[in-house]
Design an enzyme around this catalytic site. Structure first.
Site, PDB file in Angstrom:
ATOM      1  N   GLY A   8     -12.615  -1.917  11.043  1.00 32.09           N
ATOM      2  CA  GLY A   8     -12.073  -0.908  11.936  1.00 32.09           C
ATOM      3  C   GLY A   8     -10.570  -0.796  11.910  1.00 32.09           C
ATOM      4  CG  ASP A   9      -6.441  -1.879  12.412  1.00 31.27           C
ATOM      5  OD1 ASP A   9      -5.610  -1.482  11.577  1.00 31.27           O
ATOM      6  OD2 ASP A   9      -6.225  -1.854  13.641  1.00 31.27           O
ATOM      7  CG  ASP A  10      -3.928  -1.856   8.589  1.00 30.58           C
ATOM      8  OD1 ASP A  10      -4.233  -0.655   8.633  1.00 30.58           O
ATOM      9  OD2 ASP A  10      -2.890  -2.320   9.098  1.00 30.58           O
TER      10      ASP A  10
END
Length: 451
Positions: A251-253
């Site tokens: 859900g992120d980098d």
């Protein structure tokens, strides 16, 4: 404070290593940490571990690791802790030196969702407070501080953070402290993480901080794309880190290189250096490779991303981001192909120094190919600290028309400000600040001459 001086695939050191490879060999940086073979083997079952998914196994893990810690080693070698097939529910636990945590096929180490007794630890000194909230932070599910010669590996068993209870608290704003990560090593060296699946971390997945000689290879990291801040691998104020041959969908980098936060990072003064990232495949709504906000890489495949390559900083960070090379990246269905920005991220408190400006220079992006890209590039430096020597070469991003404001059929172009550098064989043509009709001159001339 972002301070990075990274040398990866295109640098002299890597080029020298490539020259020794025989035909068909795949280059690897994993040799920075030699594999340790353990002279002693124990099983979690020996300590009462039960893999039924219901029994709480905290005591079994604690006793097994206590036994490893206090075993007298004749001639060295350390101990392997074997986790057989089954689901082993447990609270958080700490690793020790000279150990291998080995997950067999079908083995799952699963975090309890009972959060009321989750231990707290002090904030990282380079952050000054919890990353999300003032004060301390919940300890990571698997934690280690001041250890060396530690391996987490196996037959693709799983470490499951069961993070949805933490994600819900974050969304409902009922958290009291910063969420726990899945695996964190602090002040440690000679660490190998391989052949394991990590899933559903409450926060960042793999976080080596103040570490050296770390290898992350052949791992799978999974979290829903709407799970908040579930970064894949976050080397933080660490050196000699190798991240290779992995699949990350979070859900992120996917990979985010960090080095503290504003005035606390400036005072702590430990940069991230010599980090290699290559042969990573994955997808996320955020960035594939991110540097800043709190690398250089090659042979990266990115799909359904928010940003392909993201180098980010802000006023108050101070320090430097320099000598970064990104090469051989393929991306598909990406909102922004390349983003280098000086206005990203918040501050830990109101005591940051707005005149502490980061120096960003010597960024080389070579061999970047993309299909169905929304905007090829957005490079926005700081007025009082322009980004210098940004060099683009062999960049081919096939832009498709996207919605932009009231216009639903816009073909977006490069946008730049407060930046200087050059370009060679870039399509679509970059902004005027980077346009270079003659690759033999300008601040990027040395790079262009070596193409």
């Amino acid at each position: 404070m972002p301070r990075f001086q990274l040398y990866l695939l295109c640098c002299a050191a890597a080029a020298a290593s490539l020259s020794t490879l025989s035909a068909g060999e795949v280059p690897t940086c994993s040799g920075i940490v030699p594999m340790s073979y353990r002279s002693d083997n124990i099983s979690i079952a020996d300590f009462g571990g039960v893999g039924d998914g219901k029994t709480l196994n905290t005591k079994a893990f604690e006793e097994a690791i206590y036994r490893i810690q206090h075993t007298k080693r004749r001639g060295g070698g350390g101990t392997l802790l074997y986790i057989p097939a089954g689901e082993y529910l447990t609270e958080s636990f700490n690793l020790t030196s000279h150990m291998t945590l080995y997950l067999a096929t079908g083995a799952v180490i699963k975090a309890t969702q009972e959060t009321s007794n989750w231990p707290l630890v002090a904030p990282l000194p380079s952050y000054g407070r919890g990353r999300e909230l003032p004060g301390g932070r919940y300890t990571s599910f698997i934690h280690a501080d001041g250890v060396h010669d530690v391996i987490i590996t196996g037959e693709n068993g799983t470490i499951d953070g069961q993070g949805d209870v933490w994600w819900n608290m974050w969304k409902q704003r009922t958290l009291q402290y910063t969420r726990p990560g899945l695996v964190e090593f602090m002040n440690s060296h000679d660490i190998i993480i391989s052949n394991v699946t990590f899933k559903n971390s409450p926060f960042w997945n793999i976080h080596p901080v103040y570490c050296s000689n770390v290898v992350v290879r052949y791992v799978t990291i999974l979290a829903p794309h709407n799970s908040p801040n579930t970064d894949g691998v976050d080397p933080d104020s660490s050196s000699n880190v190798c991240i290779e041959d992995s699949y990350i969908s979070t859900g992120d980098d996917l990979v985010a290189v960090k080095s503290g936060w504003d005035q606390y990072g400036i005072a702590f003064n430990r940069p991230s250096t010599d980090i290699t990232i290559r042969r990573i495949t994955g997808s996320s709504r955020f960035a594939g490779i991110a540097v800043g906000s709190e690398t250089s890489g090659g042979n990266i495949n990115l799909y359904n991303m928010g940003v392909g390559i993201h180098i980010k900083t802000n006023t108050g960070r101070g320090g430097y981001i320099r000598n970064i090379t990104v090469s051989n990246v393929y991306m598909e269905d990406v909102r922004t192909g390349i983003r280098i920005a000086g206005d990203v991220g918040g501050h830990p408190d109101g005591n940051f120094n707005p005149t502490a400006l980061p120096a960003v220079e010597g960024l080389t992006l070579d061999g970047i190919w993309g299909q169905r890209i929304g905007q090829p590039g957005l490079i926005r430096g700081l007025k009082d600290a322009p980004f210098m020597r940004v060099c683009l070469s062999n960049v081919n991003l096939h832009v498709v028309r996207r919605k932009s404001g009231k216009n639903n059929n816009t073909l977006l172009t490069w946008k730049c400000s407060d930046v200087s550098g050059g370009s060679f064989l870039v399509s679509p043509s970059p902004c005027s600040e980077l346009a270079s009709s003659n690759g033999a001159t300008g601040s990027c001339s040395d790079h262009f001459r070596n193409l």
